[in-house]
Design a protein around this motif. Structure first.
Motif, PDB file in Angstrom:
ATOM      1  N   THR A   4       2.492  -4.778  -1.016  1.00  0.00           N
ATOM      2  CA  THR A   4       2.217  -5.048  -2.433  1.00  0.00           C
ATOM      3  C   THR A   4       0.961  -4.328  -2.892  1.00  0.00           C
ATOM      4  O   THR A   4       0.928  -3.704  -3.961  1.00  0.00           O
ATOM      5  N   GLN A   5      -0.100  -4.407  -2.101  1.00  0.00           N
ATOM      6  CA  GLN A   5      -1.358  -3.743  -2.460  1.00  0.00           C
ATOM      7  C   GLN A   5      -1.188  -2.229  -2.529  1.00  0.00           C
ATOM      8  O   GLN A   5      -1.698  -1.572  -3.452  1.00  0.00           O
ATOM      9  N   LEU A   6      -0.461  -1.681  -1.567  1.00  0.00           N
ATOM     10  CA  LEU A   6      -0.245  -0.238  -1.558  1.00  0.00           C
ATOM     11  C   LEU A   6       0.566   0.200  -2.768  1.00  0.00           C
ATOM     12  O   LEU A   6       0.262   1.222  -3.400  1.00  0.00           O
ATOM     13  N   SER A   7       1.595  -0.569  -3.105  1.00  0.00           N
ATOM     14  CA  SER A   7       2.411  -0.250  -4.278  1.00  0.00           C
ATOM     15  C   SER A   7       1.578  -0.314  -5.552  1.00  0.00           C
ATOM     16  O   SER A   7       1.714   0.526  -6.443  1.00  0.00           O
ATOM     17  N   SER A   8       0.702  -1.313  -5.663  1.00  0.00           N
ATOM     18  CA  SER A   8      -0.157  -1.448  -6.843  1.00  0.00           C
ATOM     19  C   SER A   8      -1.125  -0.279  -6.952  1.00  0.00           C
ATOM     20  O   SER A   8      -1.396   0.219  -8.045  1.00  0.00           O
ATOM     21  N   ALA A   9      -1.670   0.157  -5.803  1.00  0.00           N
ATOM     22  CA  ALA A   9      -2.607   1.284  -5.807  1.00  0.00           C
ATOM     23  C   ALA A   9      -1.917   2.568  -6.264  1.00  0.00           C
ATOM     24  O   ALA A   9      -2.461   3.330  -7.074  1.00  0.00           O
ATOM     25  N   VAL A  10      -0.715   2.799  -5.750  1.00  0.00           N
ATOM     26  CA  VAL A  10       0.043   3.987  -6.160  1.00  0.00           C
ATOM     27  C   VAL A  10       0.403   3.895  -7.640  1.00  0.00           C
ATOM     28  O   VAL A  10       0.335   4.884  -8.375  1.00  0.00           O
ATOM     29  N   PHE A  11       0.774   2.696  -8.087  1.00  0.00           N
ATOM     30  CA  PHE A  11       1.102   2.474  -9.492  1.00  0.00           C
ATOM     31  C   PHE A  11      -0.074   2.847 -10.390  1.00  0.00           C
ATOM     32  O   PHE A  11       0.092   3.500 -11.427  1.00  0.00           O
ATOM     33  N   TRP A  12      -1.295   2.455  -9.996  1.00  0.00           N
ATOM     34  CA  TRP A  12      -2.476   2.783 -10.801  1.00  0.00           C
ATOM     35  C   TRP A  12      -2.704   4.295 -10.854  1.00  0.00           C
ATOM     36  O   TRP A  12      -3.080   4.849 -11.879  1.00  0.00           O
TER      37      TRP A  12
END
Length: 353
Positions: free
Chosen positions: A195-203
């Protein structure tokens, strides 16, 4: 006779620059209106145009002023700022490949955002099906991105001070600091959850859809204040285009002018990137487009570059809304998709000449 010819040529060139400036302004107004009239809510052009003036269905007015207007302003201001930032860096560093990423500013922002999302848990799954990734604390993410962008500027200025801020040292320091932040970002992501990795890529995608009026106001103050300073000091920057020795002979304080110019350019980039994520190629392509048409005179090229950058982002943002009905692609992906081929074309044309 030579003096008369010189004056005629000067007037002709000045007229060409003024016409180009007015043309860019008209193009920008067109893209502003188009950006407000195109969106995922399926409003007709007529309904959207009426909503601009507060007419028609109240729901349409709400959609336009609460969703589309902040997004348009974010594109307008970020394009304005990133183009200025790239133009100033290219001139002061005498490097046509210079851009905000050259000095590691973008890399610092990415590390700061990843730190907030991964270490302070600012990203999460927003829907019960687990399909939508959002930033749960956008202000913390933005704050961390801004802090580390500014830190990257500080470290670069500190390293470059030992060589009196030579262009080569500034660029190499930027590359080194950028690589350091990239390595630290990779280490953070290695320990992140899915989840954290996906959020970072999303940003990192670069998106205009989450910017509010408050953030637009902050960008406006920083960008306009910096633009006014740079424009008022245009003669000093024009002198630097002829070399440091020539500028010194004309009374320009070379080191101070370079430091302030680079700090302001980096600060503009830091504010934009911290709010909207990474949007590539605007700071690289916009200055080259303008310089090919009207040359390299701060009096005209600085405002023209700003207008060109704003138009490019609004054009890319409009395209991002049209690929799939009801879905907006990240504008950063669109600018890179079209910016890279355009930049290669400009380079090849320049080489042929």
């Amino acid at each position: 006779m030579d003096e008369i010819t010189f004056r005629q040529d000067y007037k002709r060139l000045t007229k060409k620059k003024v016409i180009f400036l007015i043309s860019l302004l008209i193009i920008l107004v067109f893209f502003v209106i188009l950006s407000l009239c195109v969106g995922s809510s399926n409003l007709s052009f007529q309904d959207s145009f009426l909503a601009i003036f507060g007419q028609g269905d109240p729901t349409n007015v709400t959609i336009l002023y609460n969703i589309r207007m902040p997004r348009m302003l974010a594109g307008l201001l970020s394009g304005f700022g990133l183009a200025i930032s790239g133009y100033v860096m290219q001139n002061l560093l005498k490097n046509p490949m210079a851009s905000p990423s050259t000095l590691g500013v973008s890399n610092g922002a990415v590390f700061g955002a990843n730190l907030a999302i991964i270490a302070f848990n600012a990203g999460h799954i927003n829907s019960s099906q687990g399909t939508e990734i959002t930033i749960s604390n956008p202000y913390l993410t933005t704050f961390c991105a801004l802090i580390f962008s500014v830190l990257s500027i500080f470290f670069i200025m500190l390293l470059s001070s030992r060589s009196k801020f030579s262009s080569e040292t500034v660029v190499l320091s930027g590359v080194a600091i950028g690589s350091l932040f990239t390595a630290m970002t990779t280490i953070l992501q290695f320990f992140a959850t899915d989840t954290q990795l996906s959020s970072a890529v999303f940003w990192q995608f670069g998106d205009l859809g989450y910017v509010t009026y408050t953030e637009n106001l902050i960008m406006f103050i920083v960008i306009i204040a910096s633009f006014i300073y740079l424009f008022l000091n245009r003669w000093n920057h024009n002198a630097l285009l002829n070399g440091d020795d020539v500028a010194k002979s004309l009374g320009v304080k070379v080191n101070i002018t370079k430091i302030l110019g680079l700090v302001l350019a980096s600060l503009i980039c830091a504010v934009c990137v911290s709010f909207i994520g990474i949007i590539g190629f605007i700071g690289l392509v916009a200055p080259h487009i303008v310089k090919r048409v009207i040359g390299n005179d701060y009096k005209f090229t600085l405002p023209c570059t700003a207008l060109c950058g704003a138009s490019l982002i609004l054009f890319a943002d409009t395209l991002s809304k049209l690929f799939i009905n009801g879905i907006s692609f990240p504008v950063g992906a669109i600018t890179s998709l079209f910016g890279a081929p355009l930049f290669l074309y400009l380079l090849l044309r320049k080489k042929e000449r």
